[in-house]
Design a protein around this motif. Structure first.
Motif, PDB file in Angstrom:
ATOM      1  N   THR A  33       4.174 -11.823   3.602  1.00 39.58           N
ATOM      2  CA  THR A  33       3.977 -12.792   2.583  1.00 39.58           C
ATOM      3  C   THR A  33       4.617 -12.776   1.296  1.00 39.58           C
ATOM      4  N   ILE A  34       4.897 -14.015   0.677  1.00 36.70           N
ATOM      5  CA  ILE A  34       5.606 -13.558  -0.628  1.00 36.70           C
ATOM      6  C   ILE A  34       4.711 -14.318  -1.706  1.00 36.70           C
ATOM      7  N   SER A  35       4.455 -13.713  -2.853  1.00 30.53           N
ATOM      8  CA  SER A  35       3.795 -14.170  -3.965  1.00 30.53           C
ATOM      9  C   SER A  35       4.538 -14.976  -4.840  1.00 30.53           C
ATOM     10  N   THR A  36       3.893 -15.813  -5.626  1.00 32.75           N
ATOM     11  CA  THR A  36       4.574 -16.597  -6.848  1.00 32.75           C
ATOM     12  C   THR A  36       5.228 -15.984  -7.813  1.00 32.75           C
ATOM     13  N   CYS A  37       4.945 -14.558  -7.513  1.00 33.55           N
ATOM     14  CA  CYS A  37       5.987 -13.609  -8.506  1.00 33.55           C
ATOM     15  C   CYS A  37       7.007 -12.874  -7.947  1.00 33.55           C
ATOM     16  N   ASN A  38       7.357 -13.436  -6.508  1.00 31.01           N
ATOM     17  CA  ASN A  38       8.422 -12.911  -5.805  1.00 31.01           C
ATOM     18  C   ASN A  38       8.115 -11.544  -5.370  1.00 31.01           C
ATOM     19  N   ILE A  39       6.717 -11.210  -5.204  1.00 28.11           N
ATOM     20  CA  ILE A  39       6.554  -9.768  -4.584  1.00 28.11           C
ATOM     21  C   ILE A  39       6.211 -10.024  -3.083  1.00 28.11           C
ATOM     22  N   ILE A  40       6.888  -9.009  -2.427  1.00 23.12           N
ATOM     23  CA  ILE A  40       6.886  -9.083  -0.912  1.00 23.12           C
ATOM     24  C   ILE A  40       5.767  -7.969  -0.663  1.00 23.12           C
ATOM     25  N   ALA A  41       4.874  -8.771   0.080  1.00 19.29           N
ATOM     26  CA  ALA A  41       3.629  -7.788   0.817  1.00 19.29           C
ATOM     27  C   ALA A  41       3.858  -7.933   2.453  1.00 19.29           C
ATOM     28  N   PHE A  42       3.922  -6.874   2.961  1.00 15.09           N
ATOM     29  CA  PHE A  42       3.929  -6.374   4.527  1.00 15.09           C
ATOM     30  C   PHE A  42       3.191  -5.650   5.083  1.00 15.09           C
ATOM     31  N   SER A  43       2.986  -5.772   6.233  1.00 13.98           N
ATOM     32  CA  SER A  43       2.182  -4.924   6.899  1.00 13.98           C
ATOM     33  C   SER A  43       3.249  -3.968   8.128  1.00 13.98           C
ATOM     34  N   SER A  44       2.670  -2.790   8.362  1.00 12.26           N
ATOM     35  CA  SER A  44       3.512  -1.904   9.362  1.00 12.26           C
ATOM     36  C   SER A  44       2.570  -1.166  10.157  1.00 12.26           C
ATOM     37  N   PRO A  45       2.900  -0.977  11.561  1.00 16.50           N
ATOM     38  CA  PRO A  45       1.844  -0.192  12.627  1.00 16.50           C
ATOM     39  C   PRO A  45       1.986   1.329  11.972  1.00 16.50           C
ATOM     40  N   THR A  46       3.036   1.635  11.592  1.00 20.87           N
ATOM     41  CA  THR A  46       3.085   3.079  11.117  1.00 20.87           C
ATOM     42  C   THR A  46       3.676   3.450   9.797  1.00 20.87           C
ATOM     43  N   GLU A  47       3.519   4.411   9.201  1.00 28.81           N
ATOM     44  CA  GLU A  47       4.055   4.550   7.893  1.00 28.81           C
ATOM     45  C   GLU A  47       5.734   4.425   8.053  1.00 28.81           C
ATOM     46  N   LEU A  48       6.303   3.966   7.101  1.00 31.95           N
ATOM     47  CA  LEU A  48       7.865   3.599   7.023  1.00 31.95           C
ATOM     48  C   LEU A  48       8.677   4.810   7.366  1.00 31.95           C
ATOM     49  N   ASP A  49       8.177   5.973   6.987  1.00 39.21           N
ATOM     50  CA  ASP A  49       8.894   7.238   6.974  1.00 39.21           C
ATOM     51  C   ASP A  49       8.396   8.076   8.320  1.00 39.21           C
ATOM     52  N   ASP A  50       7.668   7.357   9.060  1.00 41.05           N
ATOM     53  CA  ASP A  50       7.028   8.165  10.529  1.00 41.05           C
ATOM     54  C   ASP A  50       7.868   7.911  11.594  1.00 41.05           C
ATOM     55  N   THR A  51       8.678   8.930  12.098  1.00 39.04           N
ATOM     56  CA  THR A  51       9.443   8.600  13.336  1.00 39.04           C
ATOM     57  C   THR A  51       8.790   9.309  14.652  1.00 39.04           C
ATOM     58  N   GLU A  52       7.533  10.020  14.428  1.00 36.45           N
ATOM     59  CA  GLU A  52       6.760  10.593  15.627  1.00 36.45           C
ATOM     60  C   GLU A  52       5.808   9.821  16.047  1.00 36.45           C
ATOM     61  N   GLY A  53       5.230   8.639  15.356  1.00 41.11           N
ATOM     62  CA  GLY A  53       4.233   7.954  15.971  1.00 41.11           C
ATOM     63  C   GLY A  53       3.028   8.582  15.517  1.00 41.11           C
ATOM     64  N   ASP A  54       2.721   9.121  14.326  1.00 37.28           N
ATOM     65  CA  ASP A  54       1.445   9.981  14.380  1.00 37.28           C
ATOM     66  C   ASP A  54       0.653   9.032  13.322  1.00 37.28           C
ATOM     67  N   THR A  55       1.003   8.052  12.863  1.00 33.70           N
ATOM     68  CA  THR A  55       0.175   7.392  11.989  1.00 33.70           C
ATOM     69  C   THR A  55      -0.126   5.866  12.291  1.00 33.70           C
ATOM     70  N   TRP A  56      -0.502   5.797  13.494  1.00 27.98           N
ATOM     71  CA  TRP A  56      -0.363   4.343  14.108  1.00 27.98           C
ATOM     72  C   TRP A  56      -1.845   3.777  13.549  1.00 27.98           C
ATOM     73  N   GLY A  57      -1.625   2.351  13.228  1.00 27.48           N
ATOM     74  CA  GLY A  57      -2.968   1.966  12.511  1.00 27.48           C
ATOM     75  C   GLY A  57      -2.497   0.584  11.759  1.00 27.48           C
ATOM     76  N   GLY A  58      -3.082   0.499  10.424  1.00 31.05           N
ATOM     77  CA  GLY A  58      -2.471  -0.602   9.574  1.00 31.05           C
ATOM     78  C   GLY A  58      -1.882  -0.083   8.258  1.00 31.05           C
ATOM     79  N   HIS A  59      -0.986  -0.404   7.965  1.00 30.91           N
ATOM     80  CA  HIS A  59      -0.324  -0.075   6.388  1.00 30.91           C
ATOM     81  C   HIS A  59       0.223  -1.020   6.035  1.00 30.91           C
ATOM     82  N   VAL A  60      -0.254  -1.322   4.368  1.00 30.75           N
ATOM     83  CA  VAL A  60       0.254  -2.441   3.621  1.00 30.75           C
ATOM     84  C   VAL A  60       1.049  -1.995   2.878  1.00 30.75           C
ATOM     85  N   TYR A  61       2.471  -2.323   2.603  1.00 25.17           N
ATOM     86  CA  TYR A  61       3.233  -2.046   1.340  1.00 25.17           C
ATOM     87  C   TYR A  61       3.777  -3.514   0.667  1.00 25.17           C
TER      88      TYR A  61
END
Length: 752
Positions: A33-61
């Motif tokens: 989603t995008i705010s009226t200040c043009n700030i993007i908020a998005f979710s990811s099933p893992t952390e963005l720097d995770d390659t092993e799949g150890d952080t499955w859940g919900g992460h908001v950036y």
């Protein structure tokens, strides 16, 4: 529709089975989603720097639209994030999960990398699928007027009814959510970080809701939800209700009023997404499935026999007898299908989005697993289609550098960028860009035509200027409109927008100019930052902003009311005197006229900055005269602005009273303000300052690295999370008069 940039991340070596299946509608995928200040908020099933799949859940950036590689985590949850929503001012972010946890966050000290939780609520066992914040009762509309009409007539503020009224009719904060079982809940902040909660059901019997959308209308919330009528063997339908929220003690109360239901044709497949065509005061609904259809809610009069009409019948002897008109007796709300678009490419729809306000172009965006389709709601035509490339660019090196694990964690099929598909799409507030996110939480930003492709330049400038003026009045961020104009084939469109905006603002009434001066100044700075030849104007406009802030602080520090020798102070602070120049000359001739060293000592740094700006302005005048530089008509210089010169003179007097060495500036500044001063004498005096004064020079057009900078790189851009692209770094070269040994540091925080 043109791709601006596409983000890449380090991919997981192995993913859960069927995660990329478009037919599985129960899988919770990343949303944005995008705010009226043009700030993007998005979710990811893992952390963005995770390659092993150890952080499955919900992460908001969150990230800025202009610097998407700088992502900052807001929160992490154990369960997937199913709803994200910004408030109307872009200050608060609502995060909801599949187990019924709702949290509202806000920035700490306006920092994008620090977030605090304001309040939380829990709906145990409920899968929240949609949420929206309450309306604050402030709404701006664009009225059809001539372009030369005053802005106050073209943009009018309507005092709409807020969703929840407090004492005195003041708007109260809060949010509304709808769950997958048809539970509608409202929450308002309370003490202790917990929220007051009130709930009601969409129907007495619970339904399985697969998609929902919420809009504001006349102080109420209009909710549309997709479900299957008559159990699992029934037809798909869209149930609509109107929710009214009232204040009570301690929790608010919610009342639901049913609206007509949309029954979809029997042969239609399951709708996967619905959205209202606008966020406020709308009556049209987009339903995406095997086809994209638009439905409109209208009033329809039903003709019945006069015996069944309301009121007295014809021939009645009672006063005022006679039948009422049929149209006044039986008006009902009905849904009417206005248009249907077939989904191109043979794929089913994933998500649909529409313009948020009536000011933007009447566009709708349909997302399929591999492409985005731009549609026109008014002409009912396909405008264009663009494939979403989720692999390639810089990600090839990332994928090649990763080696598969010894043992597969979730199966035997390795993941790759090519298997990702689009999961959510969202349009910006002013309709300049559209954002898509895929199942690997990779963002893809597209430019939208303004308002349509191949538009003549004068009309494009007119439309973009209207959007910028609307942003000035409403307080919305206009970066999406500026980015949409940056990549235009017409290279001079930004300069034409700057010229037209300046002329339009100078024609406005004095009260309007005074109230919106700082918003207009920030918009001019933002426009000049995109023009390669206007970097000097960026520096001087930023200096003017600093001078205004410094003078506001000095005015508060002097306070002539409670001092015995208040006459010189009152003369210095008088902005409306017709003999202002004579007053300043008198104060400049008397060094002891203002003795306020004690109260001005805390402001010595900002006063020194004002002196440095004045010195640099005088050196700029001498430099341009010495090198025979022709000043561009649209460029801004402090020495050419009479009001700015008077402001520098006042600050120089205050700096002298505060113990700063400013006497050498007073004489050339007075000569510059006098209209009859010989030009050559002033130039010689300015040149002598450059050899006598070793103060710092000011250059505010600092190096930066962002998407909208005039770095000359062509679109599309392929970027990676956490990696600042050196190719987008732009370093404006300061002119000769701004270069010295004591130049200030160019390191600063990113402020937009």
């Amino acid at each position: 529709m043109e791709l601006i940039y596409s983000m890449r991340r380090k991919l997981l070596k192995y993913e859960p089975p069927h995660f990329e299946s478009p037919s599985d509608h129960e899988v919770v995928r990343p949303i944005c989603t995008i705010s009226t200040c043009n700030i993007i908020a998005f979710s990811s099933p893992t952390e963005l720097d995770d390659t092993e799949g150890d952080t499955w859940g919900g992460h908001v950036y969150v990230c800025d639209l202009d610097t998407p590689w700088n992502c900052h985590k807001v929160t992490s949850t154990a369960y997937p994030v199913s709803a994200l929503e910004w408030d109307m001012e872009g200050k608060q972010l609502l995060v909801a999960t599949t187990v019924g946890d709702v949290s509202v966050y806000t920035q700490k000290d306006y920092l994008l990398n620090e977030w605090t939780c304001l309040y939380t609520a829990s709906f145990p066992g409920e899968h929240i699928i949609r949420a929206v914040f309450f309306h604050n009762g402030r709404r701006l509309v664009m009225v059809d007027k001539k372009p030369d009409a005053p802005i106050t007539e073209r943009i009018q503020m309507l005092r709409s009814t807020p969703t929840l009224k407090g004492f005195g009719g003041v708007a109260c904060e809060g949010a509304c959510i709808i769950t997958a079982t048809g539970l509608i809940g409202v929450l308002t902040p309370a003490e202790g970080g917990r929220a007051h909660v009130a709930t009601d059901c969409l129907r007495p019997t619970r339904d399985h809701i697969t998609a929902a959308s919420i809009a504001h209308k006349n102080g109420s919330l209009v909710i549309a939800a997709v479900c299957r009528s008559g159990g699992s063997a029934g037809r798909w339908c869209v149930r609509c209700v109107c929710a009214a929220v009232t204040s009570s003690s301690p929790a608010p109360a919610i009342a639901l009023s049913p609206l007509p239901t949309i029954y979809l044709p029997q042969q239609d497949s399951q709708p996967v997404s619905i959205t209202w065509c606008q966020r406020e005061d709308t009556d049209s609904l987009l339903i995406a499935g095997a086809t994209l259809t638009m439905w409109k809610c209208t009033e329809r009069a039903h003709q019945v026999h006069k015996l069944f009409a309301k009121g007295p019948i014809q021939g009645n002897t009672t006063p005022g007898g006679g039948p009422k008109p049929v149209t006044d007796c039986f008006n009902t709300l009905v849904w009417q299908k206005t248009v249907a678009w077939g989904v191109e490419g043979g794929e089913g729809a994933v998500c649909a989005a529409s313009s948020r306000t009536a000011l933007g172009a009447p566009h709708a965006v349909l997302a399929t697993p591999r492409a985005l389709h731009l549609l026109a709601r008014d002409t009912h035509h396909y405008l264009c289609s663009r494939a979403v490339i989720t692999s390639g660019g810089i990600s090839n090196a990332v994928e090649a550098s990763s080696t598969p694990p010894k043992k597969a964690k979730y199966g035997t099929t390795p993941s790759g960028g090519g298997c990702a598909m689009v999961s959510c799409v969202e349009m910006s507030q002013l309709g300049g860009v559209v954002l898509a996110i895929d199942t690997h939480a990779q963002l893809h930003l597209y430019k939208l035509p303004q308002p349509w492709a191949d538009i003549p330049t004068p009309i494009a400038v007119q439309h973009a200027t209207n959007l910028l003026e609307y942003a000035v009045v409403s307080g919305y961020d206009c970066l999406d409109v500026l980015v949409a104009c940056t990549g235009s084939i017409k290279h001079n469109i930004l300069e034409m927008m700057y010229e037209r905006l300046t002329e339009s603002f100078q024609r406005q009434p004095a009260a309007f100019q005074q109230y919106y001066f700082h918003s207009w100044l920030k918009l001019r700075i933002a426009l000049c930052r995109l023009i390669p030849s206007a970097q000097s104007s960026v520096s001087w406009l930023t200096c003017l902003q600093s001078l205004q802030a410094c003078w506001a602080a000095v005015s508060l520090a002097l306070r002539p009311d409670d001092k015995p020798d208040a006459a010189p102070l009152a003369a210095l602070l008088d902005d409306h005197s017709h003999e202002q120049d004579k007053t300043l000359l008198t104060l400049e001739a008397k060094p002891d006229a203002i003795s306020e060293a004690a109260t001005l000592q805390p402001l010595r740094l900002c006063l020194q900055r004002a002196i440095d700006i004045g010195l640099t302005a005088l050196l700029s005048l001498a430099y341009q005269h010495q090198h025979q530089h022709q000043m561009h008509p649209n460029n801004y210089e402090v020495w050419a602005d009479g009001a700015a010169v008077q402001l520098v003179r006042r600050l120089a007097l205050a700096a002298r009273a505060g113990g700063r060495a400013a006497d050498a500036l007073l004489r050339p500044l007075a000569r510059l303000a006098a209209p009859s001063t010989p030009r050559q004498e002033l130039i010689e005096e300015c040149l002598s300052l450059s050899t006598q004064w070793t103060g710092a020079r000011v250059w505010e057009s600092l190096p930066r690295c962002n998407v909208a900078a005039p770095h000359g790189n062509s679109w599309p851009l392929y970027l990676e999370y956490g990696v600042e692209p050196e190719a987008l770094r732009y370093n404006p070269e300061p002119p000769g008069y701004a270069q010295c040994e004591t130049a200030p540091s160019i390191t600063m925080d990113a402020i937009r």
